[in-house]
Design a protein around this motif. Structure first.
Motif, PDB file in Angstrom:
ATOM      1  N   GLY A   1       9.951   1.732   2.803  1.00  0.00           N
ATOM      2  CA  GLY A   1       9.107   2.740   2.175  1.00  0.00           C
ATOM      3  C   GLY A   1       9.441   2.951   0.710  1.00  0.00           C
ATOM      4  N   LEU A   2      10.731   3.105   0.417  1.00  0.00           N
ATOM      5  CA  LEU A   2      11.145   3.324  -0.969  1.00  0.00           C
ATOM      6  C   LEU A   2      10.931   2.075  -1.813  1.00  0.00           C
ATOM      7  CD1 LEU A   2      14.430   5.388  -0.418  1.00  0.00           C
ATOM      8  CD2 LEU A   2      12.125   6.220  -0.908  1.00  0.00           C
ATOM      9  N   GLY A   3      11.227   0.906  -1.238  1.00  0.00           N
ATOM     10  CA  GLY A   3      11.007  -0.342  -1.972  1.00  0.00           C
ATOM     11  C   GLY A   3       9.532  -0.562  -2.274  1.00  0.00           C
ATOM     12  N   GLY A   4       8.676  -0.253  -1.300  1.00  0.00           N
ATOM     13  CA  GLY A   4       7.241  -0.388  -1.520  1.00  0.00           C
ATOM     14  C   GLY A   4       6.752   0.546  -2.604  1.00  0.00           C
ATOM     15  N   TYR A   5       7.264   1.768  -2.588  1.00  0.00           N
ATOM     16  CA  TYR A   5       6.857   2.740  -3.611  1.00  0.00           C
ATOM     17  C   TYR A   5       7.293   2.272  -5.001  1.00  0.00           C
ATOM     18  CZ  TYR A   5       6.653   7.021  -6.331  1.00  0.00           C
ATOM     19  OH  TYR A   5       6.395   7.929  -7.307  1.00  0.00           O
ATOM     20  N   LEU A   6       8.528   1.793  -5.108  1.00  0.00           N
ATOM     21  CA  LEU A   6       9.030   1.337  -6.409  1.00  0.00           C
ATOM     22  C   LEU A   6       8.207   0.171  -6.933  1.00  0.00           C
ATOM     23  CD1 LEU A   6      11.190   1.537  -8.621  1.00  0.00           C
ATOM     24  CD2 LEU A   6      12.624  -0.001  -7.260  1.00  0.00           C
TER      25      LEU A   6
ATOM     26  N   ARG B   1       2.151 -10.661 -12.642  1.00  0.00           N
ATOM     27  CA  ARG B   1       3.381 -10.070 -12.092  1.00  0.00           C
ATOM     28  C   ARG B   1       3.084  -8.742 -11.393  1.00  0.00           C
ATOM     29  NH1 ARG B   1       5.526 -12.576 -16.755  1.00  0.00           N
ATOM     30  NH2 ARG B   1       5.036 -10.799 -18.105  1.00  0.00           N
ATOM     31  N   ALA B   2       2.173  -7.969 -11.981  1.00  0.00           N
ATOM     32  CA  ALA B   2       1.805  -6.692 -11.371  1.00  0.00           C
ATOM     33  C   ALA B   2       1.123  -6.912 -10.023  1.00  0.00           C
ATOM     34  CB  ALA B   2       0.886  -5.917 -12.310  1.00  0.00           C
ATOM     35  N   ALA B   3       0.264  -7.928  -9.938  1.00  0.00           N
ATOM     36  CA  ALA B   3      -0.411  -8.221  -8.670  1.00  0.00           C
ATOM     37  C   ALA B   3       0.594  -8.620  -7.596  1.00  0.00           C
ATOM     38  CB  ALA B   3      -1.439  -9.328  -8.880  1.00  0.00           C
ATOM     39  N   LEU B   4       1.590  -9.422  -7.983  1.00  0.00           N
ATOM     40  CA  LEU B   4       2.624  -9.829  -7.033  1.00  0.00           C
ATOM     41  C   LEU B   4       3.427  -8.614  -6.564  1.00  0.00           C
ATOM     42  CD1 LEU B   4       4.278 -11.931  -5.515  1.00  0.00           C
ATOM     43  CD2 LEU B   4       5.620 -12.294  -7.609  1.00  0.00           C
ATOM     44  N   LEU B   5       3.792  -7.752  -7.500  1.00  0.00           N
ATOM     45  CA  LEU B   5       4.544  -6.550  -7.131  1.00  0.00           C
ATOM     46  C   LEU B   5       3.719  -5.624  -6.244  1.00  0.00           C
ATOM     47  CD1 LEU B   5       6.346  -5.721 -10.500  1.00  0.00           C
ATOM     48  CD2 LEU B   5       7.453  -6.245  -8.324  1.00  0.00           C
ATOM     49  N   MET B   6       2.436  -5.481  -6.552  1.00  0.00           N
ATOM     50  CA  MET B   6       1.583  -4.634  -5.725  1.00  0.00           C
ATOM     51  C   MET B   6       1.490  -5.189  -4.305  1.00  0.00           C
ATOM     52  SD  MET B   6      -0.230  -1.899  -5.514  1.00  0.00           S
ATOM     53  CE  MET B   6      -0.616  -1.375  -7.190  1.00  0.00           C
ATOM     54  N   THR B   7       1.366  -6.509  -4.191  1.00  0.00           N
ATOM     55  CA  THR B   7       1.308  -7.141  -2.874  1.00  0.00           C
ATOM     56  C   THR B   7       2.606  -6.927  -2.109  1.00  0.00           C
ATOM     57  OG1 THR B   7      -0.209  -8.830  -3.739  1.00  0.00           O
ATOM     58  CG2 THR B   7       0.893  -9.309  -1.662  1.00  0.00           C
ATOM     59  N   LEU B   8       3.735  -7.080  -2.794  1.00  0.00           N
ATOM     60  CA  LEU B   8       5.025  -6.844  -2.143  1.00  0.00           C
ATOM     61  C   LEU B   8       5.159  -5.377  -1.724  1.00  0.00           C
ATOM     62  CD1 LEU B   8       7.403  -8.950  -4.438  1.00  0.00           C
ATOM     63  CD2 LEU B   8       6.663  -9.496  -2.110  1.00  0.00           C
ATOM     64  N   GLY B   9       4.693  -4.469  -2.572  1.00  0.00           N
ATOM     65  CA  GLY B   9       4.738  -3.056  -2.232  1.00  0.00           C
ATOM     66  C   GLY B   9       3.908  -2.745  -0.999  1.00  0.00           C
ATOM     67  N   MET B  10       2.708  -3.315  -0.916  1.00  0.00           N
ATOM     68  CA  MET B  10       1.862  -3.083   0.252  1.00  0.00           C
ATOM     69  C   MET B  10       2.467  -3.696   1.516  1.00  0.00           C
ATOM     70  SD  MET B  10      -0.509  -1.196  -0.930  1.00  0.00           S
ATOM     71  CE  MET B  10       0.667  -0.575  -2.152  1.00  0.00           C
ATOM     72  N   ALA B  11       3.146  -4.836   1.370  1.00  0.00           N
ATOM     73  CA  ALA B  11       3.851  -5.410   2.521  1.00  0.00           C
ATOM     74  C   ALA B  11       4.954  -4.471   2.990  1.00  0.00           C
ATOM     75  CB  ALA B  11       4.426  -6.776   2.145  1.00  0.00           C
TER      76      ALA B  11
END
Length: 324
Positions: free
Chosen positions: A241-246, A28-38
């Protein structure tokens, strides 16, 4: 944008260990990190588009003020208070100066150069952090990470190629931006733990707004009223930007750093795809090779550091991590 790689770290109270179910939490963390980088890649794309239609200083001012209001409100609602006196700490002032330099240089690099090149150079940040920690914080770095640093810098040279027809002056601005980011994060490591990440993030956005005002003043840029399309792009830019940071913060809290570190480099993939689709950029083979070397070297450096931090120590708690 650039500072979104780690606006507040995430450090201090935002950081926590992985959950109990191990692999599931890491996935789940990997998916969130990928979404954040997108999200960050889309933010950079919108910044480049906006800088073509509006003064760069004005773009920085609007995005910075919006981020400052959002994070300032979040800090206030958490009950910890804004504590304005923290903003006068010399470390916070130095950190915000680095934020301002990074904002001006990176957004100008986006406006005048290729998105793919600026994004690739940005990925050298973990390597510069490792180098800076060794030189200025006396952290031990073994031969493996020294080799990864040298490999990463070779990758940067493949992208920049000074003295050739492929050289873009904007590449130098991107390099200055990533140096400012590394200095910011090294300063952050020395800040008192009582200064929270939320406060640092809000003040960083404020520094970005201040940098925009300085850029507009020194450059003689005249402010303009955004039309409906530009206003929508500004809103989307702040949202991405804010969504990626979160997403990045949550990923760091629930996953193991060594497991999710490689997914930080998905930002480069998204940036290259967006650069090709939106701006018609066609990175050549040298640029792609350099980007790949930087990503591999930086990913290894982060994985190696996370592994060493998790190794049992014979020294007293809080001692230095073993070199590696």
């Amino acid at each position: 944008m650039a500072k979104a790689i780690g606006r507040a770290g995430p450090q201090g109270p935002l950081q926590a260990g992985p959950g109990a179910d191990g692999g599931g939490q890491n996935a789940r963390a990997a998916l969130l990190m990928t979404l954040g980088m997108a999200g960050f890649a889309f933010e950079d794309t919108l910044l480049k588009l906006l800088s073509r239609a509006m003064p760069t200083g004005q773009v920085l001012m609007i995005v910075g003020l919006a981020g400052m209001v959002v994070f300032g409100s979040w800090v206030a609602l958490r009950g910890g208070g804004l504590r304005p006196r923290d903003l006068l700490h010399r470390g916070v002032l130095a950190r915000n100066l680095c934020e301002a330099i990074c904002a001006i240089c990176f957004v100008t690099a986006l406006a005048t150069g290729d998105l793919s090149i600026a994004s690739a150079i940005l990925q050298a940040l973990p390597l510069l952090m490792t180098l800076g920690a060794a030189l200025f914080l006396s952290e031990p770095v073994g031969w493996r990470r020294w080799l990864s640093i040298l490999a990463g810098f070779a990758g940067v040279l493949l992208i920049v190629r000074p003295g050739t027809d492929a050289y873009q002056p904007a590449s130098l601005l991107a390099l200055i931006a990533v140096l400012a980011l590394a200095a910011r994060d090294l300063i952050t490591r020395r800040l008192p733990p009582g200064i929270g990440s939320g406060m640092l993030t809000a003040s960083a956005f404020g520094a970005m707004a201040f940098a925009g005002a300085v850029l507009a003043l020194l450059g003689g840029q005249r402010m303009m009223m955004p039309d409906a399309r530009q206003a929508a792009m500004l809103l989307a830019c702040v949202g991405f930007g804010l969504g990626g940071y979160l997403a990045m913060v949550i990923a760091t809290r629930i996953g193991e750093i060594g497991a999710i570190a490689p997914f930080r480099y998905s930002r480069l993939i998204f940036a290259i795809l967006l650069a090709m689709a939106v701006f018609g950029e066609r990175p050549d083979g040298w640029t792609l090779a350099g980007a790949g070397i930087i990503a591999a070297a930086g990913g290894y450096a982060m994985w190696r550091e996370a592994r060493l931090r998790g190794r049992p120590r014979t020294a007293s708690p809080g001692g230095p991590i073993p070199p590696g």
